[in-house]
Motif scaffolding. Structure first.
Motif, PDB file in Angstrom:
ATOM      1  N   GLY A   1       0.817  -1.213   0.000  1.00 38.69           N
ATOM      2  CA  GLY A   1       0.000   0.000   0.000  1.00 38.69           C
ATOM      3  C   GLY A   1       0.848   1.258   0.000  1.00 38.69           C
ATOM      4  O   GLY A   1       0.549   2.228  -0.703  1.00 38.69           O
ATOM      5  N   PHE A   2       1.935   1.249   0.778  1.00 41.31           N
ATOM      6  CA  PHE A   2       2.835   2.403   0.801  1.00 41.31           C
ATOM      7  C   PHE A   2       3.531   2.578  -0.547  1.00 41.31           C
ATOM      8  O   PHE A   2       3.713   3.702  -1.022  1.00 41.31           O
ATOM      9  CB  PHE A   2       3.866   2.242   1.917  1.00 41.31           C
ATOM     10  CG  PHE A   2       3.352   2.579   3.283  1.00 41.31           C
ATOM     11  CD1 PHE A   2       3.056   3.887   3.626  1.00 41.31           C
ATOM     12  CD2 PHE A   2       3.148   1.585   4.228  1.00 41.31           C
ATOM     13  CE1 PHE A   2       2.577   4.210   4.888  1.00 41.31           C
ATOM     14  CE2 PHE A   2       2.670   1.885   5.489  1.00 41.31           C
ATOM     15  CZ  PHE A   2       2.373   3.213   5.828  1.00 41.31           C
ATOM     16  N   VAL A   3       3.925   1.465  -1.168  1.00 44.38           N
ATOM     17  CA  VAL A   3       4.599   1.537  -2.470  1.00 44.38           C
ATOM     18  C   VAL A   3       3.663   2.149  -3.509  1.00 44.38           C
ATOM     19  O   VAL A   3       4.053   3.045  -4.277  1.00 44.38           O
ATOM     20  CB  VAL A   3       5.056   0.138  -2.919  1.00 44.38           C
ATOM     21  CG1 VAL A   3       5.630   0.199  -4.333  1.00 44.38           C
ATOM     22  CG2 VAL A   3       6.090  -0.425  -1.951  1.00 44.38           C
ATOM     23  N   ILE A   4       2.413   1.695  -3.540  1.00 46.50           N
ATOM     24  CA  ILE A   4       1.439   2.204  -4.515  1.00 46.50           C
ATOM     25  C   ILE A   4       1.159   3.680  -4.270  1.00 46.50           C
ATOM     26  O   ILE A   4       1.054   4.472  -5.216  1.00 46.50           O
ATOM     27  CB  ILE A   4       0.141   1.383  -4.446  1.00 46.50           C
ATOM     28  CG1 ILE A   4       0.390  -0.046  -4.923  1.00 46.50           C
ATOM     29  CG2 ILE A   4      -0.966   2.031  -5.273  1.00 46.50           C
ATOM     30  CD1 ILE A   4      -0.789  -0.985  -4.714  1.00 46.50           C
ATOM     31  N   ALA A   5       1.044   4.069  -3.003  1.00 49.87           N
ATOM     32  CA  ALA A   5       0.696   5.451  -2.670  1.00 49.87           C
ATOM     33  C   ALA A   5       1.799   6.426  -3.057  1.00 49.87           C
ATOM     34  O   ALA A   5       1.512   7.548  -3.501  1.00 49.87           O
ATOM     35  CB  ALA A   5       0.399   5.560  -1.178  1.00 49.87           C
ATOM     36  N   PHE A   6       3.056   6.026  -2.900  1.00 46.75           N
ATOM     37  CA  PHE A   6       4.157   6.952  -3.132  1.00 46.75           C
ATOM     38  C   PHE A   6       4.880   6.734  -4.459  1.00 46.75           C
ATOM     39  O   PHE A   6       5.791   7.500  -4.788  1.00 46.75           O
ATOM     40  CB  PHE A   6       5.168   6.853  -1.981  1.00 46.75           C
ATOM     41  CG  PHE A   6       4.608   7.335  -0.668  1.00 46.75           C
ATOM     42  CD1 PHE A   6       4.443   8.693  -0.424  1.00 46.75           C
ATOM     43  CD2 PHE A   6       4.232   6.436   0.316  1.00 46.75           C
ATOM     44  CE1 PHE A   6       3.919   9.144   0.774  1.00 46.75           C
ATOM     45  CE2 PHE A   6       3.705   6.870   1.517  1.00 46.75           C
ATOM     46  CZ  PHE A   6       3.546   8.236   1.748  1.00 46.75           C
TER      47      PHE A   6
ATOM     48  N   SER B   1       1.004   1.910 -11.253  1.00 49.11           N
ATOM     49  CA  SER B   1       1.442   0.565 -11.613  1.00 49.11           C
ATOM     50  C   SER B   1       0.261  -0.396 -11.502  1.00 49.11           C
ATOM     51  O   SER B   1      -0.131  -0.776 -10.389  1.00 49.11           O
ATOM     52  CB  SER B   1       2.589   0.112 -10.699  1.00 49.11           C
ATOM     53  OG  SER B   1       2.941  -1.227 -10.965  1.00 49.11           O
ATOM     54  N   VAL B   2      -0.284  -0.803 -12.624  1.00 49.71           N
ATOM     55  CA  VAL B   2      -1.423  -1.720 -12.633  1.00 49.71           C
ATOM     56  C   VAL B   2      -1.050  -3.082 -12.040  1.00 49.71           C
ATOM     57  O   VAL B   2      -1.820  -3.641 -11.250  1.00 49.71           O
ATOM     58  CB  VAL B   2      -1.988  -1.868 -14.058  1.00 49.71           C
ATOM     59  CG1 VAL B   2      -3.121  -2.895 -14.082  1.00 49.71           C
ATOM     60  CG2 VAL B   2      -2.496  -0.524 -14.561  1.00 49.71           C
ATOM     61  N   PRO B   3       0.112  -3.654 -12.382  1.00 45.79           N
ATOM     62  CA  PRO B   3       0.473  -4.949 -11.777  1.00 45.79           C
ATOM     63  C   PRO B   3       0.523  -4.904 -10.249  1.00 45.79           C
ATOM     64  O   PRO B   3       0.088  -5.854  -9.587  1.00 45.79           O
ATOM     65  CB  PRO B   3       1.857  -5.242 -12.372  1.00 45.79           C
ATOM     66  CG  PRO B   3       1.862  -4.521 -13.674  1.00 45.79           C
ATOM     67  CD  PRO B   3       1.100  -3.261 -13.420  1.00 45.79           C
TER      68      PRO B   3
ATOM     69  N   LEU C   1      -1.771  -7.058  -7.764  1.00 38.05           N
ATOM     70  CA  LEU C   1      -1.138  -7.878  -6.727  1.00 38.05           C
ATOM     71  C   LEU C   1      -1.701  -7.525  -5.357  1.00 38.05           C
ATOM     72  O   LEU C   1      -1.925  -8.414  -4.521  1.00 38.05           O
ATOM     73  CB  LEU C   1       0.381  -7.673  -6.753  1.00 38.05           C
ATOM     74  CG  LEU C   1       1.188  -8.424  -5.674  1.00 38.05           C
ATOM     75  CD1 LEU C   1       0.966  -9.929  -5.778  1.00 38.05           C
ATOM     76  CD2 LEU C   1       2.668  -8.082  -5.792  1.00 38.05           C
ATOM     77  N   TYR C   2      -1.937  -6.255  -5.122  1.00 41.35           N
ATOM     78  CA  TYR C   2      -2.528  -5.833  -3.849  1.00 41.35           C
ATOM     79  C   TYR C   2      -3.898  -6.487  -3.665  1.00 41.35           C
ATOM     80  O   TYR C   2      -4.229  -6.956  -2.569  1.00 41.35           O
ATOM     81  CB  TYR C   2      -2.665  -4.309  -3.813  1.00 41.35           C
ATOM     82  CG  TYR C   2      -3.117  -3.763  -2.479  1.00 41.35           C
ATOM     83  CD1 TYR C   2      -2.202  -3.201  -1.586  1.00 41.35           C
ATOM     84  CD2 TYR C   2      -4.452  -3.808  -2.097  1.00 41.35           C
ATOM     85  CE1 TYR C   2      -2.612  -2.702  -0.357  1.00 41.35           C
ATOM     86  CE2 TYR C   2      -4.874  -3.319  -0.869  1.00 41.35           C
ATOM     87  CZ  TYR C   2      -3.956  -2.761  -0.009  1.00 41.35           C
ATOM     88  OH  TYR C   2      -4.363  -2.278   1.215  1.00 41.35           O
ATOM     89  N   ALA C   3      -4.708  -6.510  -4.734  1.00 37.98           N
ATOM     90  CA  ALA C   3      -6.037  -7.123  -4.655  1.00 37.98           C
ATOM     91  C   ALA C   3      -5.933  -8.608  -4.324  1.00 37.98           C
ATOM     92  O   ALA C   3      -6.750  -9.146  -3.567  1.00 37.98           O
ATOM     93  CB  ALA C   3      -6.782  -6.911  -5.974  1.00 37.98           C
ATOM     94  N   VAL C   4      -4.923  -9.286  -4.876  1.00 35.75           N
ATOM     95  CA  VAL C   4      -4.727 -10.711  -4.585  1.00 35.75           C
ATOM     96  C   VAL C   4      -4.378 -10.918  -3.119  1.00 35.75           C
ATOM     97  O   VAL C   4      -4.958 -11.772  -2.432  1.00 35.75           O
ATOM     98  CB  VAL C   4      -3.622 -11.292  -5.491  1.00 35.75           C
ATOM     99  CG1 VAL C   4      -3.276 -12.719  -5.057  1.00 35.75           C
ATOM    100  CG2 VAL C   4      -4.061 -11.276  -6.949  1.00 35.75           C
TER     101      VAL C   4
ATOM    102  N   GLU D   1      -6.971   8.701 -18.132  1.00 30.81           N
ATOM    103  CA  GLU D   1      -7.714   7.464 -17.879  1.00 30.81           C
ATOM    104  C   GLU D   1      -6.971   6.510 -16.955  1.00 30.81           C
ATOM    105  O   GLU D   1      -7.596   5.741 -16.211  1.00 30.81           O
ATOM    106  CB  GLU D   1      -8.020   6.776 -19.216  1.00 30.81           C
ATOM    107  CG  GLU D   1      -8.916   5.555 -19.118  1.00 30.81           C
ATOM    108  CD  GLU D   1      -8.141   4.266 -18.860  1.00 30.81           C
ATOM    109  OE1 GLU D   1      -8.744   3.304 -18.353  1.00 30.81           O
ATOM    110  OE2 GLU D   1      -6.922   4.260 -19.157  1.00 30.81           O
ATOM    111  N   LYS D   2      -5.631   6.578 -16.967  1.00 29.67           N
ATOM    112  CA  LYS D   2      -4.850   5.640 -16.158  1.00 29.67           C
ATOM    113  C   LYS D   2      -5.141   5.764 -14.671  1.00 29.67           C
ATOM    114  O   LYS D   2      -4.953   4.804 -13.911  1.00 29.67           O
ATOM    115  CB  LYS D   2      -3.360   5.849 -16.404  1.00 29.67           C
ATOM    116  CG  LYS D   2      -2.840   7.218 -15.975  1.00 29.67           C
ATOM    117  CD  LYS D   2      -1.365   7.387 -16.319  1.00 29.67           C
ATOM    118  CE  LYS D   2      -0.864   8.766 -15.930  1.00 29.67           C
ATOM    119  NZ  LYS D   2       0.569   8.939 -16.276  1.00 29.67           N
TER     120      LYS D   2
END
Length: 275
Positions: free
Chosen positions: A106-111, A116-118, A122-125, A245-246
């Motif tokens: 979560g921290f990686v995605i936020a910052f 990054s869609v992958p 992966l977070y959802a998994v 859109e991304k």
């Protein structure tokens, strides 16, 4: 807007990207940019059709449904795997792995500077593995807890959506700041509580197992519920601003994270009241 990392990214992209837009969602013209920004703009390669697409509500809805489906499928798998393990070690591994995995990711995605869609998938998994293992444990110990939590989560979601759309809930910058401080405070408290739980204090539940446990859970449910209103507002503002859109992936990710948080807090409240 400055309090939301998504809109911070939009501000930067508006200044340097292809066919920028201003804070009101209007296309930014040459008169709105400095000489350096104009040079940077003209140096950019031509945008593809995908890159030049603007965010729509349908984009966010479809991405959210896709991520929600991943969470559900993974949760179902984790549920059955956990139920089939007599020792409980597999369920605990999925629980801990999913919890700490989503926390770090979560921290990686936020910052991360780019969407990054992958990583979001992966977070959802990982989130699904966590939800499935937790749900199986709660249902085995408190019969009927999971169906009750699911119905309650859906009810709160619909109520908050209706309240936001009908104008009963207003999301202002002041509201965002107050919610941000409250969520940060609760996050710190939850980490301290987790430390107490691992240390063996409070019967494994830390402060949540004390007499004020239900009040703490109700407070957390309130935070999660009003976070949904902020998610709805972020989506509306991004669509109005003509965001790329991304960003639909990031907005959908935020909505699913809040929804799962709400579900877990309701599940926790049910367990405390049953005890």
């Amino acid at each position: 807007m400055a309090q939301n990392p998504i809109f911070n990214r939009l501000d930067k992209e508006a200044a340097r990207g292809y066919a920028g837009f201003d804070r009101r969602g209007n296309a930014a013209g040459p008169q709105d940019l400095s000489a350096a920004q104009l040079q940077d703009l003209y140096s950019q390669p031509s945008a593809t059709n995908v890159q030049s697409r603007r965010l729509t509500m349908d984009d966010v809805v479809m991405k959210a449904l896709g991520l929600f489906a991943i969470v559900l499928v993974t949760a179902a798998a984790a549920w059955f795997v956990s139920a089939g393990d007599a020792t409980g070690s597999t369920g605990l591994a999925l629980w801990m792995g999913g919890m700490f995995g989503t926390l770090a990711l979560g921290f990686v995605i936020a910052f991360k500077k780019v969407v990054s869609v992958p990583l979001i998938v992966l977070y959802a998994v990982l989130e699904g593995a966590f939800v499935g293992a937790v749900s199986q444990f709660f249902e085995a110990r408190w019969d009927g807890a999971v169906p009750t939590a699911v119905v309650a989560t859906i009810s709160v979601f619909l109520a908050m959506f209706a309240g936001y759309k009908l104008g009963f809930i207003k999301v202002t910058n002041k509201f965002r700041r107050m919610m941000g401080m409250a969520i940060l405070g609760y996050f710190i408290f939850a980490l301290i509580n987790l430390g107490f739980a691992f240390a063996g204090f409070g019967g494994g539940w830390g402060a949540f197992g004390t007499g004020i446990g239900p009040l703490i859970s109700l407070f957390a449910i309130g935070l999660a519920a009003f976070s949904l209103a902020m998610d709805f507002d972020s989506i509306d503002r991004a669509v109005r601003a003509g965001a790329p859109e991304k960003y639909s992936w990031l907005l959908a990710h935020g909505l699913i994270v809040t929804l799962v948080w709400l579900y877990i807090e309701i599940l926790r409240l049910i367990a405390i009241t049953r005890d």
